[in-house]
Design an enzyme around this catalytic site. Structure first.
Site, PDB file in Angstrom:
ATOM      1  N   VAL A  60       0.803  -1.220   0.000  1.00  0.00           N
ATOM      2  CA  VAL A  60       0.000   0.000   0.000  1.00  0.00           C
ATOM      3  C   VAL A  60       0.840   1.275   0.000  1.00  0.00           C
ATOM      4  O   VAL A  60       0.317   2.358  -0.295  1.00  0.00           O
ATOM      5  CB  VAL A  60      -0.960  -0.014   1.209  1.00  0.00           C
ATOM      6  CG1 VAL A  60      -0.220   0.308   2.506  1.00  0.00           C
ATOM      7  CG2 VAL A  60      -2.148   0.916   0.999  1.00  0.00           C
ATOM      8  N   TYR A  61       2.129   1.201   0.300  1.00  0.00           N
ATOM      9  CA  TYR A  61       2.951   2.405   0.338  1.00  0.00           C
ATOM     10  C   TYR A  61       3.032   3.013  -1.061  1.00  0.00           C
ATOM     11  O   TYR A  61       3.559   2.404  -1.996  1.00  0.00           O
ATOM     12  CB  TYR A  61       4.366   2.105   0.836  1.00  0.00           C
ATOM     13  CG  TYR A  61       4.467   1.720   2.296  1.00  0.00           C
ATOM     14  CD1 TYR A  61       3.426   1.953   3.192  1.00  0.00           C
ATOM     15  CD2 TYR A  61       5.617   1.123   2.800  1.00  0.00           C
ATOM     16  CE1 TYR A  61       3.526   1.602   4.526  1.00  0.00           C
ATOM     17  CE2 TYR A  61       5.731   0.772   4.134  1.00  0.00           C
ATOM     18  CZ  TYR A  61       4.676   1.014   4.990  1.00  0.00           C
ATOM     19  OH  TYR A  61       4.790   0.655   6.314  1.00  0.00           O
ATOM     20  N   ALA A  62       2.519   4.236  -1.164  1.00  0.00           N
ATOM     21  CA  ALA A  62       2.500   4.955  -2.446  1.00  0.00           C
ATOM     22  C   ALA A  62       1.912   4.079  -3.545  1.00  0.00           C
ATOM     23  O   ALA A  62       2.356   4.105  -4.684  1.00  0.00           O
ATOM     24  CB  ALA A  62       3.893   5.452  -2.819  1.00  0.00           C
TER      25      ALA A  62
END
Length: 326
Positions: A60-62
């Site tokens: 989900v990071y960036a």
């Protein structure tokens, strides 16, 4: 660099883990301070040069771009057999049904997408990013077991949750002969110590590796409370975690400053030295957007705080509301 075993495993990890939430395409991230690929790669390269072999990211990071950047950098700079690569699953990756969570469908889909972005055949540590209240834990644990048996992950871990939830997951795995969690990535630092009540004693008893995130409280432990940075002004998640306790936390931050002055080192080294001396912490996850952040963090490994200094840092702490589990 020092290396230790991750929990009750034979896996060697550096005493510090590089967290890669700060890498990504800003337009696809909730954090506007993230570094693009050009600025991220020197950070990864320097971490490797300093002996860090443990890297943590999440799908989900960036919106996947952190994995893409990290995977590309490691492909160029690292020996895959020496590094320990960790990612996480649960966060929403697309709109509509089955776009998030820890169902069998989501896990089986997301592990393949993460591997593609990371440019690798397997991850060393596959972690559930949060507890999924909408999926039976039995379904999640069996799916994770199958991911391991398929050779797509070597170990599995968990992140921020209540101790009763973590113990339930451990019990379900043991009961069914499935792969067991070996690590807990929890929220733990000098101004947030609620994990000392139940989670840390549980991890110690069960020989679980502890890899705390936010060891510097989003930078709050590294500067005076009135000082600001681009991240502190724009990071809404960090604001939700810490703004409400600014007044009480200031007493601890002042103690960090005083001990840092005594040792003639930056405050970051004192905050990390404290964490490194807490049991059963294995490897704090440090974020770095500058080379100096890495150098200061590694320097903390050489600092040993006295019992009196540890006590002075811990003395002003007051109970905080639980944050990070939801």
């Amino acid at each position: 660099m020092e290396y230790v075993k991750l929990g009750n495993t034979g896996l060697d990890v550096s005493r510090l883990c590089l967290g890669c939430m700060g890498f990504g395409v800003a337009e696809r991230s909730v954090h506007q301070w993230v570094l693009d690929e050009e600025r991220s790669r020197p950070i990864v390269k320097k971490a490797l040069e300093l002996g860090i072999n443990f890297f943590d990211t999440a799908n989900v990071y960036a919106n996947g771009t952190s994995e893409e950047i990290l995977g590309g950098a490691l492909k160029e700079y690292a020996n895959r057999d020496e590094i320990v690569l960790a990612t996480k699953v649960n966060g929403r990756m697309h709109e509509g049904p089955n776009g998030a969570g820890l169902s069998r469908k989501a896990i089986m889909s997301e592990i393949d997408k993460s591997l593609k972005r990371l440019r690798t055949d397997y991850v060393d540590l596959y972690q559930i990013h949060r507890w999924d209240y909408n999926t039976p834990i039995e379904e999640t644990m069996e799916a994770l077991h199958d991911v391991v048996k398929a050779g797509k992950a070597r170990y599995i871990g968990a992140s921020a949750m209540y101790a009763w939830q973590f113990l339930k997951a451990l019990h379900v795995a043991e009961k069914n002969g499935w792969t067991r969690f070996v690590s807990m990535q929890n929220h733990y630092n000098l101004i947030y110590r609620e994990e000392e009540r139940e989670m840390l004693p549980l991890c110690k008893a069960e020989k679980i590796g502890v890899i705390p995130y936010s060891p510097l409280a989003g930078g709050r432990l590294t500067r005076d409370t009135q000082e600001t940075t681009h991240r502190s002004e724009t990071d809404q998640i960090a604001k939700q975690k810490y703004d409400a306790t600014t007044d009480t936390d200031r007493l601890i931050i002042d103690q960090v400053a005083a001990i840092a002055e005594k040792h003639a080192v930056p405050r970051v080294q004192i905050a990390l030295a404290w964490l490194l001396q807490k049991e059963p912490v294995t490897a704090p996850i440090i974020g770095a957007t500058k080379i100096s952040h890495l150098e200061d963090a590694v320097a903390a490994l050489s600092i040993t705080l006295t019992p009196e200094e540890m006590a002075s840092l811990e003395g002003p702490y007051v109970p905080h509301r639980i944050v990070g589990h939801q």
